[in-house]
Design an enzyme around this catalytic site. Structure first.
Site, PDB file in Angstrom:
ATOM      1  N   HIS A   1       0.846  -1.201   0.000  1.00 12.46           N
ATOM      2  CA  HIS A   1       0.000   0.000   0.000  1.00 12.46           C
ATOM      3  C   HIS A   1       0.878   1.246   0.000  1.00 12.46           C
ATOM      4  O   HIS A   1       2.098   1.186   0.132  1.00 12.46           O
ATOM      5  CB  HIS A   1      -0.994   0.014   1.178  1.00 12.46           C
ATOM      6  CG  HIS A   1      -0.421   0.383   2.505  1.00 12.46           C
ATOM      7  ND1 HIS A   1      -1.160   0.981   3.492  1.00 12.46           N
ATOM      8  CD2 HIS A   1       0.827   0.222   3.018  1.00 12.46           C
ATOM      9  CE1 HIS A   1      -0.397   1.187   4.546  1.00 12.46           C
ATOM     10  NE2 HIS A   1       0.800   0.736   4.311  1.00 12.46           N
TER      11      HIS A   1
ATOM     12  N   CYS B   1       5.754   6.135   4.691  1.00 15.25           N
ATOM     13  CA  CYS B   1       4.537   5.477   4.196  1.00 15.25           C
ATOM     14  C   CYS B   1       4.041   6.111   2.897  1.00 15.25           C
ATOM     15  O   CYS B   1       3.143   5.575   2.256  1.00 15.25           O
ATOM     16  CB  CYS B   1       3.433   5.534   5.249  1.00 15.25           C
ATOM     17  SG  CYS B   1       3.879   4.659   6.761  1.00 15.25           S
TER      18      CYS B   1
ATOM     19  N   HIS C   1       5.093   0.167  -0.222  1.00 14.66           N
ATOM     20  CA  HIS C   1       5.777  -0.756   0.689  1.00 14.66           C
ATOM     21  C   HIS C   1       4.701  -1.758   1.096  1.00 14.66           C
ATOM     22  O   HIS C   1       3.617  -1.748   0.515  1.00 14.66           O
ATOM     23  CB  HIS C   1       6.385  -0.004   1.875  1.00 14.66           C
ATOM     24  CG  HIS C   1       5.376   0.639   2.753  1.00 14.66           C
ATOM     25  ND1 HIS C   1       4.698   1.793   2.398  1.00 14.66           N
ATOM     26  CD2 HIS C   1       4.869   0.278   3.954  1.00 14.66           C
ATOM     27  CE1 HIS C   1       3.847   2.125   3.350  1.00 14.66           C
ATOM     28  NE2 HIS C   1       3.912   1.221   4.297  1.00 14.66           N
TER      29      HIS C   1
ATOM     30  N   HIS D   1       3.002  -4.982   4.060  1.00 17.27           N
ATOM     31  CA  HIS D   1       2.846  -5.528   5.410  1.00 17.27           C
ATOM     32  C   HIS D   1       2.242  -6.926   5.363  1.00 17.27           C
ATOM     33  O   HIS D   1       1.512  -7.265   4.433  1.00 17.27           O
ATOM     34  CB  HIS D   1       1.919  -4.635   6.245  1.00 17.27           C
ATOM     35  CG  HIS D   1       2.443  -3.260   6.499  1.00 17.27           C
ATOM     36  ND1 HIS D   1       3.518  -3.017   7.302  1.00 17.27           N
ATOM     37  CD2 HIS D   1       2.046  -2.033   6.046  1.00 17.27           C
ATOM     38  CE1 HIS D   1       3.769  -1.714   7.344  1.00 17.27           C
ATOM     39  NE2 HIS D   1       2.893  -1.102   6.580  1.00 17.27           N
TER      40      HIS D   1
ATOM     41  N   ASP E   1      -5.265 -10.358  -0.239  1.00 19.58           N
ATOM     42  CA  ASP E   1      -3.969 -11.034  -0.072  1.00 19.58           C
ATOM     43  C   ASP E   1      -3.141 -11.000  -1.362  1.00 19.58           C
ATOM     44  O   ASP E   1      -3.644 -11.311  -2.440  1.00 19.58           O
ATOM     45  CB  ASP E   1      -4.204 -12.491   0.339  1.00 19.58           C
ATOM     46  CG  ASP E   1      -2.896 -13.168   0.693  1.00 19.58           C
ATOM     47  OD1 ASP E   1      -2.051 -12.549   1.365  1.00 19.58           O
ATOM     48  OD2 ASP E   1      -2.717 -14.342   0.285  1.00 19.58           O
ATOM     49  N   HIS E   2      -1.865 -10.648  -1.209  1.00 20.54           N
ATOM     50  CA  HIS E   2      -0.943 -10.537  -2.339  1.00 20.54           C
ATOM     51  C   HIS E   2      -1.442  -9.522  -3.374  1.00 20.54           C
ATOM     52  O   HIS E   2      -1.189  -9.660  -4.572  1.00 20.54           O
ATOM     53  CB  HIS E   2      -0.679 -11.910  -2.983  1.00 20.54           C
ATOM     54  CG  HIS E   2       0.311 -12.721  -2.191  1.00 20.54           C
ATOM     55  ND1 HIS E   2       0.026 -13.235  -0.952  1.00 20.54           N
ATOM     56  CD2 HIS E   2       1.606 -13.083  -2.444  1.00 20.54           C
ATOM     57  CE1 HIS E   2       1.080 -13.890  -0.490  1.00 20.54           C
ATOM     58  NE2 HIS E   2       2.047 -13.817  -1.360  1.00 20.54           N
TER      59      HIS E   2
ATOM     60  N   GLU F   1      -1.173  -3.938  11.720  1.00 18.02           N
ATOM     61  CA  GLU F   1      -0.366  -3.602  10.544  1.00 18.02           C
ATOM     62  C   GLU F   1       1.064  -4.122  10.750  1.00 18.02           C
ATOM     63  O   GLU F   1       1.722  -4.572   9.811  1.00 18.02           O
ATOM     64  CB  GLU F   1      -0.368  -2.094  10.319  1.00 18.02           C
ATOM     65  CG  GLU F   1       0.152  -1.694   8.965  1.00 18.02           C
ATOM     66  CD  GLU F   1      -0.166  -0.248   8.625  1.00 18.02           C
ATOM     67  OE1 GLU F   1      -1.187   0.002   7.965  1.00 18.02           O
ATOM     68  OE2 GLU F   1       0.595   0.636   9.037  1.00 18.02           O
TER      69      GLU F   1
END
Lengths: 136, 136, 136, 136, 136, 136
Positions: D15, D34, D40, D42, D80-81, D125
């Site tokens: 994100h 951020c 980047h 998480h 996800d991913h 996070e």
């Protein structure tokens, strides 16, 4: 939108539980090994939870970098690698049980955050024993 | 000062989920693998949280050594390394789902603590599934 | 480049430790609570570590999705929510201690991976007790 | 009997925090690292807690296999991913802060559960930063 | 006295697995969701283990504050909140699989420690997938 | 069959790092906060790993209840809730760095186990700093 945002920090400190108004026998019988006159210590884990309105412009309840700095300035810089009884003035006349440490931390942090935010503290003394306090 | 104090304990037990009023087909379809007639088991993690007034003289809400002993006498000595269905009378007529195990534990511990204290139970059946119960 | 790649999986099972060549007294005295005839259970955590050459074209030692499927087919689909003594043929004549479970798992997985890869198993029976085995 | 049942799931996503109504300077100064334009990521950990009446016949508050499937269908299969900003339509006009991700997840899951159940979301996070949201 | 001393650090990054010598179909079929062209991300956990002689005068194998600074300067300041493919030159021509990230980290840190010390790296991409590398 | 069996135990202690052969300035500059004359403390986590032949009759490498008792008698009963510098004779002339604590623990436990077994110690001073020692 009302939410909570939490930050986890840690500090390592020595302490001793001893009530000066009690006899040595009563202290030893009540506090057990925690009354050791030479102190013992813990890796304390602290969870600071702030509850309030999320700002719709930034999407943040509170900037967690700001909260991290408040915790470091108010708590971990003062408590980490210290003897709570001897090095931290807040415990000059207050027994550093986990309950009382949580009480002191709550007041230190609450002084630094805006009035409309609610504050809840969780303090782990060990992985198996922990205290929660929210100012009541 | 009102706070909460929590203690973490663990026990390892076998169990089976089966409702004797249902057909075998309904049991198997509803409970899935948890209905295995030969039992399966878990490492249960239990968090017992007590909420109440902190005693200003001792700095303790409750002596966690006392709470540890209550949990061991009432719960872990009776449940650990047992088959909940066969070895624990509380589950003679009660299906040992995590919800019902939490209910039984809450009542056993609540009988041993003072009336002015509130009790909240968290029971992890696995790292990913857990139940909370506070007597309501 | 020689490296290791590990995958963590879990299964929940019942078991009983009992040597049929021993008297009931010897079994109870040696295995203690683990000898309970009605079984008890655990959330087992399994770490499967593969050591070998990293493929320079793909950058993978082994595709962990493939390893995950091997573990599920060979181990967790057969052990999860089962009674190891009654439901898993490998333990028909083998006491399901953590050592022996690790031995069985090592052989099941080693049969499915290429010969040039080394295999190391870690099996946690609880958070505080675990076994390692690498085929020797 | 009123209780809570929780299920833990995880998803890994990229994100970027950027408010298109602000200048680049303000974005960089407010969101810091951020705001990296290349994104980047998480490993998000999600705890979904349902509160309601336990069914006395089955001993279940909610079938956690059903809840697991709701979370997978509504959240992890979609997040996800993925790159939350580019791949997930919910964040087309909403900055994917953890607060806003929790808000989106709460609404997606709340649409799938019965009206008499209460829903509470915790979204980690990182191990040290997490958000809670319950629809208020 | 020969011992090992380890330090744990973390960084959060985006990445994409894609081999430019392969077709898009082969990349998608081999790397699966990890091939997402818009990237995804992880909270990486890094354990740096140094093995060598303990200095009998100081009682230290290596000053872990020094090791912490080496890791921050060489790894986390360069990788944290970055896109490994786009922002980190080491991965310009190297696919950022966990194996290759461990390889890059090992060489960066090994250049900063004394020759007589051995270095071992563990890199967790998720709680369930991790790589180990020691320079071979 | 050669395997390893490990047991995890914990103790909470105070300590101070100070070399009496050095000036106060050198101690403070080298050990930093760990040199605090009033002590600080930690929750130490200890993993004791035994490697040897598994007994084919019992399926045990070592009875972990026996190992637990050795650790408690030799280590945790003597170190827990103590000041390592003042209360534990082993550190009268030895600086209680984690390296030296691991050395002392290794020798205490190695004296109590059979000669054909190998012993490996891991000592966590914090979640992020740990030492390994195997008698070399």
């Amino acid at each position: 939108m009302i939410a909570s945002a939490s930050r986890v920090e840690r500090f390592n400190a020595a302490h001793r539980l001893h009530n000066p108004d009690w006899s040595d026998e009563k202290n030893e019988s009540f506090y057990g090994l925690c009354n050791n006159p030479n102190y013992h210590g813990h890796n304390y884990k602290l969870i600071v939870k702030i509850t309030g309105e999320v700002d719709s412009e930034s999407g943040y309840l509170i900037d967690l970098k700001v909260l991290k700095n408040i915790i470091r300035n108010e708590v971990t810089d003062k408590f980490d690698h210290r003897n709570l009884n001897l090095d931290v003035p807040d415990f000059k006349d207050l027994i550093p049980t986990a309950e009382n440490i949580a009480y002191v931390i709550w007041h230190k942090i609450n002084n630094q955050i805006e009035d409309h935010l609610n504050l809840h503290i969780t303090l782990y003394e060990t992985d198996r024993n922990f205290i929660e306090y929210d100012g009541k």
